[in-house]
Design a protein around this motif. Structure first.
Motif, PDB file in Angstrom:
ATOM      1  N   GLY A 153       1.515  -2.879   4.347  1.00 14.54           N
ATOM      2  CA  GLY A 153       2.718  -1.995   4.110  1.00 14.54           C
ATOM      3  C   GLY A 153       2.538  -1.273   4.155  1.00 14.54           C
ATOM      4  N   VAL A 154       3.621  -0.634   5.063  1.00 18.76           N
ATOM      5  CA  VAL A 154       3.237   1.212   4.958  1.00 18.76           C
ATOM      6  C   VAL A 154       4.822   1.717   5.114  1.00 18.76           C
ATOM      7  N   MET A 214       9.690   2.105  11.302  1.00 16.80           N
ATOM      8  CA  MET A 214       7.898   1.595  11.277  1.00 16.80           C
ATOM      9  C   MET A 214       7.864   0.402  12.385  1.00 16.80           C
ATOM     10  N   VAL A 215       8.457   0.404  13.460  1.00 20.89           N
ATOM     11  CA  VAL A 215       8.642  -0.196  14.890  1.00 20.89           C
ATOM     12  C   VAL A 215       7.597   1.058  15.417  1.00 20.89           C
ATOM     13  N   ALA A 216       8.603   2.683  15.382  1.00 21.36           N
ATOM     14  CA  ALA A 216       8.034   3.518  16.340  1.00 21.36           C
ATOM     15  C   ALA A 216       6.895   3.988  15.665  1.00 21.36           C
ATOM     16  N   GLY A 217       6.746   3.814  14.512  1.00 24.42           N
ATOM     17  CA  GLY A 217       5.155   4.285  14.309  1.00 24.42           C
ATOM     18  C   GLY A 217       4.244   3.314  14.596  1.00 24.42           C
ATOM     19  N   ARG A 277      -0.023   6.491   8.067  1.00 25.75           N
ATOM     20  CA  ARG A 277      -0.631   4.783   7.799  1.00 25.75           C
ATOM     21  C   ARG A 277      -1.670   4.444   8.210  1.00 25.75           C
ATOM     22  N   ILE A 278      -1.167   3.655   9.538  1.00 21.21           N
ATOM     23  CA  ILE A 278      -1.604   2.251  10.419  1.00 21.21           C
ATOM     24  C   ILE A 278      -3.052   2.727  10.447  1.00 21.21           C
ATOM     25  N   ARG A 279      -3.353   4.487  11.419  1.00 21.34           N
ATOM     26  CA  ARG A 279      -4.500   5.009  11.443  1.00 21.34           C
ATOM     27  C   ARG A 279      -5.491   5.000  10.474  1.00 21.34           C
ATOM     28  N   SER A 280      -5.074   5.859   9.479  1.00 23.51           N
ATOM     29  CA  SER A 280      -6.289   5.136   8.267  1.00 23.51           C
ATOM     30  C   SER A 280      -6.618   4.217   7.306  1.00 23.51           C
ATOM     31  N   PHE A 284       0.548  -1.524   0.010  1.00 26.72           N
ATOM     32  CA  PHE A 284       0.216  -0.101   0.008  1.00 26.72           C
ATOM     33  C   PHE A 284       1.086   1.522   0.072  1.00 26.72           C
ATOM     34  N   ALA A 285       1.607   1.363   0.714  1.00 24.37           N
ATOM     35  CA  ALA A 285       2.979   2.290   0.670  1.00 24.37           C
ATOM     36  C   ALA A 285       3.079   3.085  -0.526  1.00 24.37           C
ATOM     37  N   ARG A 286       3.414   2.620  -0.951  1.00 22.75           N
ATOM     38  CA  ARG A 286       3.535   3.438  -2.777  1.00 22.75           C
ATOM     39  C   ARG A 286       2.893   3.805  -3.663  1.00 22.75           C
ATOM     40  N   LYS A 287       1.815   2.337  -3.466  1.00 19.29           N
ATOM     41  CA  LYS A 287       0.506   3.358  -3.979  1.00 19.29           C
ATOM     42  C   LYS A 287      -0.298   3.955  -3.497  1.00 19.29           C
ATOM     43  N   GLY A 288      -0.206   4.751  -2.043  1.00 21.94           N
ATOM     44  CA  GLY A 288      -1.810   4.811  -0.724  1.00 21.94           C
ATOM     45  C   GLY A 288      -2.680   3.886  -1.265  1.00 21.94           C
TER      46      GLY A 288
END
Lengths: 496, 357
Positions: free
Chosen positions: B274-275, B328-331, B292-295, B251-255
């Motif tokens: 995928g973030v 990623m871990v911190a987010g 990204r996770i929240r969304s 997802f991260a690359r494509k939105g």
């Protein structure tokens, strides 16, 4: 002494070059100047560019140590199998007519080094000859007015292969084939992007767009309406002219001023979206270094531009300066261009024409002296942004002697352009390519002068390797629509 | 199904599989494929590299780690070259990452053994870490796309035959203690009309193997480039029939515009979200990851999310990979703390240092 006489075609044929006539005066002259012949390489080329940066006989020192230690550890230069101290380079096209005395005098001149340098030693890509090159494209109109002929007229054959209608139709039909397949699978994007790097006078763009519109009308899938043709060039002036040339396709055109070595800086929004990147006669005109493998060691060719002794006094006199003042005046010319130079220094240059005449005279006298500096490690050599010299390893690992261009600007442009390509996109390039490393051992590949620009053949095997490491197959084939030319078509598309 | 995931924190972090291969290692691997290095030396090299990759993941704080697929020459040949019945006429390579030209001229032999010996690879990895291990392998559909089929009239039969080989491997892996297995189908997005065939084969691979199963479908990551473009709606509804517990997506690359598709078709199992964009060397900030996770939380409950990069990290440099994993871990930790109220260990500070007062 090791003699490397390049097996140019002039050595055979109906009236072959006389080897002894070319070589004997040079060897005799070397004896005269008491050189240790055991540490000499003698390399003989046929320099086909009548206008070039070479003297008939050049002396190139071969250094033992890298100039700077590039890392925290010691700079390791591997043990070689020969320890040559100098390379004598002879242009046999011109040397055959020289007497022993002339060659000896040339050698002595070279060794005494009484010259008017325009810069410090450095890799070829950093030389001021590229500033001359850039100035030429910026002020192309002034140069053409002065010489009375256009750039394309100076090309072999008198026109660019980019204007070839058959070639354009082939490329367009390939595009249609890809698009049809994607459309049938409902995977064709609405916007169909084509990028041209280096649009010149817009002739290629016009040919492409005219043919595209006509073929699309026959094809009947309405691709022309969805086409976005992005014209890119270094010069806004050139882009403006190109836009006029393709005026009837205005709705399909966008134009971008950009540096061809980094297209993504302006076109990053098109990453993975472009179906065709088209490049014609651009790579051979981008800055390049040369590397040399000699006796088991790898060297960078460092250069220093200077003004030829023969004409420098006359040039200074005509410009109203001393010989020592010439380099400063040349820097000023490169910085300002002839138009502003005439404004800034009306006492020396009565008008723009006079400044252009000075520009042309300087360019005519520019030469490059060379020396070989060992590379302490391929990884310490920056081939292009984010690309180390490790990419050269496959071309050098045989250990055999070779000197080749690494076309830093072309490599950077190529790698960056690949990022733009759609998974089913391709890059098509027409240029002067060396397609086999062995060819560097036979013929001279530049630099030469084309009018006010610099030309070097492009290292095809290196670009193929770079492409491959980016997931692309790279193919070379002679330009299919003209017989007898040197132009090669390179096609890169995703492999696997 | 295994209870591996139940022992992990909310929003557990994982990797998709591959880990960066540094340039020096590429040279050595290539030396092996040109006959300049022995297999024993290559194996030694891989053992050391895997230990280092595991250590990197542990230091980054990844909950479920992998061997980085560092033994593999690429995502296809490592499996095909060991598969009985697959013919590879030329086994030397100019560059280790190149694909072989593979073909099958006779039907693949039926086997109950595990000829690819993937269980040995897993065992080595599991011995080097106390963290849960994800073990991934390429799925039957993608493997079949790289084989010239001269044996089966119906190409689906080749997919099925490869699936049976992989099922034997999965059984051996489970017997050696593997608890999370992932099937990668990197070519599937290029053949959207073949999803039913691919899912049917996935179910043959998973049949009778009681582990947590993940299915990873992306748009390709060879040489850090997408091989295809499109949208995940092609997976549905067929993928609902897949006997897997997790769907691991890019997802991260494509939105995140494709995320509603999952909700719309009623996917009620875990999503590997995928973030991290693995095709870019720009390192995401922890804040970007958290955002990204929240969304995604609006469409998938936290209990059904695993946080991972878009795909394998093979094509980025090790320093960039380490920085991306730390972010990623911190987010993930930041969002976890918002949901649980627990104070995370410096959630937005990948270095794990205490924030300034």
């Amino acid at each position: 002494m090791l003699v490397d006489f390049r097996p140019h075609a002039k050595l055979s044929g109906t009236s072959p070059l006389d080897l002894m006539t070319s070589l004997a005066p040079v060897v005799e002259a070397l004896r005269e100047v008491s050189t240790d012949l055991g540490k000499v390489r003698l390399v003989c080329d046929w320099v086909q560019y009548k206008s070039n940066f070479r003297e008939v006989v050049d002396v190139r020192p071969i250094l033992l140590c890298p100039q700077l230690s590039a890392g925290p550890g010691p700079a390791i230069v591997p043990l070689g199998v020969r320890d040559d101290a100098i390379e004598i380079a002879v242009d046999v096209r011109r040397s055959a007519g020289m007497s022993l005395e002339e060659v000896t005098a040339a050698l002595r001149r070279q060794r005494e080094r009484v010259r008017v340098p325009l810069e410090d030693w450095g890799p070829g890509s950093g030389s001021c000859v590229w500033e001359f090159n850039a100035r030429y494209w910026k002020d192309l109109g002034l140069w053409e007015k002065s010489t009375g002929r256009g750039y394309e007229q100076a090309l072999p054959g008198g026109e660019s292969d980019a204007h070839n209608h058959d070639a354009a139709r082939d490329v367009i039909r390939d595009l249609f084939e890809v698009w049809d397949a994607l459309a049938d699978g409902d995977a064709l994007p609405e916007e169909l992007y084509v990028v041209e790097l280096g649009v010149g006078n817009g002739g290629q763009a016009k040919v492409f767009l005219d043919e595209f519109r006509a073929l699309d009308a026959e094809h009947g899938r309405d691709y022309y309406r969805r086409l976005h043709y992005m014209m890119c060039d270094y010069s806004q002036h050139v882009l403006d002219l190109a836009r006029e040339a393709v005026g009837e396709h205005r709705a399909r055109i966008s134009s971008f001023v950009l540096d061809a070595t980094a297209p993504c800086t302006s076109l990053g929004f098109l990453k993975y979206k472009v179906f065709l990147v088209y490049v014609s006669n651009v790579y051979d005109n981008l800055p390049t270094d040369e590397v040399v493998q000699l006796g088991g060691r790898t060297y960078c060719v460092q250069v220093r531009a200077y003004l030829d002794d023969a004409g420098v006094a006359g040039l200074a006199e005509s410009a109203g300066v001393t010989v020592d003042e010439l380099p400063v005046l040349v820097r000023k010319l490169l910085r300002l261009g002839p138009g502003l130079l005439a404004e800034a220094d009306p006492a020396r240059f009565a008008d723009v024409d006079a400044a252009v005449a000075f520009w042309r005279a300087v360019w005519d006298l520019v030469r490059l002296e060379e020396r070989y500096v060992p590379l302490a490690g391929l990884d310490l050599y920056a081939l292009a942004p984010e690309m180390s010299g490790e990419l050269l390893r496959p071309l050098l690992e045989s250990g055999a002697d070779i000197r080749m261009h690494v076309n830093n600007g072309a490599v950077a442009s190529f790698a960056d352009s690949l990022r733009l390509l759609h998974p089913f996109g391709r890059l098509v390039c027409h240029d002067l390519f060396v397609t086999d490393v062995q060819a560097y051992r036979t013929d001279f590949r530049g630099p030469g002068k084309y009018e006010g620009s610099v030309v070097n053949w492009v290292n095809g095997p290196l670009l193929a390797h770079v492409g491959r490491r980016n997931g692309f197959d790279v193919h070379y084939a002679p330009f299919a629509h003209r017989v007898g030319g040197n132009i090669v078509t390179m096609t890169a598309q995703v492999r696997d | 199904m295994s209870d591996l995931m139940s022992g992990l924190p909310l929003l557990p972090t994982s990797v998709v599989g591959s880990y960066p291969v540094p340039e020096w290692m590429e040279r050595l691997k290539t030396d092996y494929y040109r006959g300049r290095m022995s297999y024993a030396q290559l194996r030694d090299l891989h053992d050391m590299a895997i230990k280092a990759a595991l250590r990197d993941q542990e230091l980054a704080g990844i909950d479920v780690v992998s061997d980085g697929e560092l033994r593999r020459d690429n995502d296809i040949d490592y499996f095909l070259a060991r598969m009985p019945g697959i013919d590879i006429p030329r086994t030397a390579k100019d560059f280790y990452f190149d694909y072989y030209d593979a073909r099958v001229t006779e039907r693949l032999p039926v086997t109950d053994t595990a000829p690819l010996m993937l269980a040995d690879d897993f065992s080595f990895t599991a011995e080097q870490t106390s963290d849960p291990v994800k073990f991934s392998f390429t799925g039957p559909f993608s493997l079949s796309r790289r084989v010239r089929n001269e044996a089966y009239d119906d190409p689906d039969e080749l997919v099925t035959a490869i699936a049976r080989v992989l099922n034997a491997e999965a059984r051996a892996l489970a017997a050696r203690g593997a608890r999370l297995l992932q099937i990668d189908e990197p070519f599937l997005a290029g053949y959207p009309g073949e999803v039913k065939t691919a899912i049917k084969a996935v179910n043959l691979v998973t049949e009778g193997v009681d582990v947590t199963w993940a299915l990873h479908v992306c748009y390709g990551n060879r040489y850090a480039r997408p091989s295809w473009e499109g949208h995940y709606d092609f997976l549905f509804p067929a993928v609902l029939d897949a006997e897997v517990d997790q769907l691991v997506l890019e997802f991260a690359r494509k939105g995140y515009a494709d995320l509603p598709v999952i909700d719309k078709f009623g996917w009620d199992r875990t999503i590997g979200l995928g973030v991290i964009d693995v095709k870019s060397s720009d390192v995401e900030t922890p804040e970007a990851v958290a955002s990204r996770i929240r969304s995604a939380l609006g469409l998938v409950p936290a209990e059904r999310l695993v946080i991972n990069p878009d795909c394998g990290l093979r094509n980025i440099s090790a320093p960039v990979a380490r920085a991306k994993l730390a972010a990623m871990v911190a987010g993930a930790a930041a969002v976890r703390s918002e949901l649980t109220g627990a104070h995370p260990l410096s959630p937005l500070n990948p270095s794990h240092e205490e924030p300034a007062q």
